[in-house]
Design a protein around this motif. Sequence first.
Motif, PDB file in Angstrom:
ATOM      1  N   ALA A 192      36.811 -23.352 -42.729  1.00 57.95           N
ATOM      2  CA  ALA A 192      36.559 -22.915 -40.975  1.00 57.95           C
ATOM      3  C   ALA A 192      35.333 -23.291 -40.552  1.00 57.95           C
ATOM      4  CB  ALA A 192      37.152 -21.387 -41.024  1.00 57.95           C
ATOM      5  N   ILE A 193      34.732 -24.491 -40.878  1.00 60.82           N
ATOM      6  CA  ILE A 193      33.363 -24.699 -40.678  1.00 60.82           C
ATOM      7  C   ILE A 193      33.556 -26.065 -39.986  1.00 60.82           C
ATOM      8  CG2 ILE A 193      33.166 -25.922 -43.075  1.00 60.82           C
ATOM      9  CD1 ILE A 193      30.156 -24.656 -42.735  1.00 60.82           C
ATOM     10  N   SER A 194      32.712 -26.264 -38.837  1.00 59.05           N
ATOM     11  CA  SER A 194      32.580 -27.541 -38.199  1.00 59.05           C
ATOM     12  C   SER A 194      31.295 -27.947 -38.002  1.00 59.05           C
ATOM     13  CB  SER A 194      33.207 -27.120 -36.649  1.00 59.05           C
ATOM     14  OG  SER A 194      32.977 -28.300 -35.909  1.00 59.05           O
ATOM     15  N   THR A 195      30.971 -29.302 -38.101  1.00 58.41           N
ATOM     16  CA  THR A 195      29.720 -29.987 -37.968  1.00 58.41           C
ATOM     17  C   THR A 195      29.533 -30.075 -36.666  1.00 58.41           C
ATOM     18  OG1 THR A 195      30.020 -30.753 -40.387  1.00 58.41           O
ATOM     19  CG2 THR A 195      28.638 -31.814 -38.779  1.00 58.41           C
ATOM     20  N   LYS A 196      28.304 -29.522 -36.085  1.00 62.32           N
ATOM     21  CA  LYS A 196      28.041 -29.803 -34.696  1.00 62.32           C
ATOM     22  C   LYS A 196      26.921 -30.877 -34.494  1.00 62.32           C
ATOM     23  CE  LYS A 196      26.737 -26.276 -32.286  1.00 62.32           C
ATOM     24  NZ  LYS A 196      27.879 -26.171 -31.163  1.00 62.32           N
ATOM     25  N   ALA A 197      25.970 -31.209 -35.538  1.00 62.30           N
ATOM     26  CA  ALA A 197      25.157 -32.137 -35.404  1.00 62.30           C
ATOM     27  C   ALA A 197      24.406 -32.543 -36.712  1.00 62.30           C
ATOM     28  CB  ALA A 197      23.950 -31.905 -34.517  1.00 62.30           C
ATOM     29  N   PHE A 198      24.057 -33.905 -36.876  1.00 65.37           N
ATOM     30  CA  PHE A 198      23.412 -34.296 -38.012  1.00 65.37           C
ATOM     31  C   PHE A 198      21.786 -34.304 -37.890  1.00 65.37           C
ATOM     32  CE2 PHE A 198      27.640 -36.561 -38.382  1.00 65.37           C
ATOM     33  CZ  PHE A 198      27.993 -35.894 -39.807  1.00 65.37           C
TER      34      PHE A 198
END
Length: 488
Positions: free
Chosen positions: A362-368
């Motif tokens: 349940a984790i999403s990547t917003k930015a690198f």
Amino acid sequence: MGKVTGFMEYERLEEGYKPVPERLKDYKEFVVGLDDSQAKVQAARCMDCGTPFCNSGCPVNNIIPDFNDLVYQADWKNAITVLHSTNNFPEFTGRICPAPCEAACTLNVNGEAVGIKSIEHAIIDKAWAEGWVQPQPARIKTGKKVAVVGSGPAGMASAQQLARAGHDVTLFEKNDRIGGLLRYGIPDFKMEKTHIDRRVEQMKAEGVVFRTGVMVGELPKDSKVTNWAKETVTPEQLQKDFDAVLLTGGSEQSRDLPVPGRDLDGIHFAMEFLPQQNKVNAGDKLKGQLRADGKHVIVIGGGDTGSDCVGTSNRHGAVSVTQFEVMPQPPDVENKPLVWPYWPLKLRTSSSHEEGCTREFAISTKAFKGEKGKVTGLTTVHVEMKDGKLVEIPGTEKDYKADMVLLAMGFVNPVASILDGFGVEKDARGNAKASTDFTGGYVTNVPKVFVAGDMRRGQSLVVWAIREGRQAARSVDEFLMGFSDLPR
């Protein structure tokens, strides 16, 4: 049924694994298969149900109770005959298929399923060891020529079936070796490539001509799809030179993650990372190989491809490996009365996870994030399901360190330029449009051009690819001859 009370007397026996420290030293297979006596006991658990749901749970419709009984009776030679009647390559499925047949096993309603996959594995390995797997060349040639484009399991299965029907089959592959994603996607520690090589030798003896390093059509200039072709053939030329063309390429367009920082160095698709290691394992020298040694690796995507990235990174010597999955963590045990005999949603821990991996759900990547053009980390947020959509949970942002990020979020569709080169109509998902009807199935809108496998159905399992390759071969045979004796 070999033993009427077997399912009450014997427990399920899993195949064994070599210890983690030992198997991390190389890329060899580490599964310890069942011996003859263990396979016999496991086969004795089969109840030979009045309605064997395992048969329909298996995409190629393996005749499972029959080969279970033959193994129990120690009639291994007839067991491989039964297995080969529905499955061209049980050494592939016996190693890397997730076994939907076992989910459908009647014993699985309230207990542990028969170890069907391990029995299949034992049958085919014994058949190769005993020399029972031999070429089956056609006795009569038809004079018809068929081009099969793509040498994954769908292409190999269709080519073998069509050659056995008497057609002159040429199998085209853009990379330097046969096998498609089996060759340059599946790590060697899950399936060593000798299994493909000996099938290629069998198929050569059956009359199949292999042309590797040949690109049919063209890829976009900025494509990240693995391509080691040294020559090109146009779709028009194939249509001119052959009586039928069967497209069996993969769904190779990887799903991207277009968030800020995506252009930083160190962020790669899984299918840039995995094929390189397989090529090195084959003995090739590769400049600039992507390596995880000494790095903090984050794998984005919780499926099998992500798991393969985890296992490969650990063998490289990664400092840490973390795997992200955007969906919530599934339950440890499925609700069997609700889902049986269908494939259940439950937490699955692979052998690669057991070798060392932190899993986040349940984790999403917003930015690198990066420095001097190189990735150094990423920012995430936890998500939850609301009204059928994943929404961010405020206050859950977190930064992770990362020297390498591998995108393993699946594949969206086949490369559009390949289908466009043939003029093949696509469906709403970008796959080639064709039905699976019993008569006239796998036919595209273009005369004498057929399609099967992931290119038609989208990203799927090796066992589905074999099924589609076999069925498409029958459709091509019917088209060329007016009828077909090939099994469907």
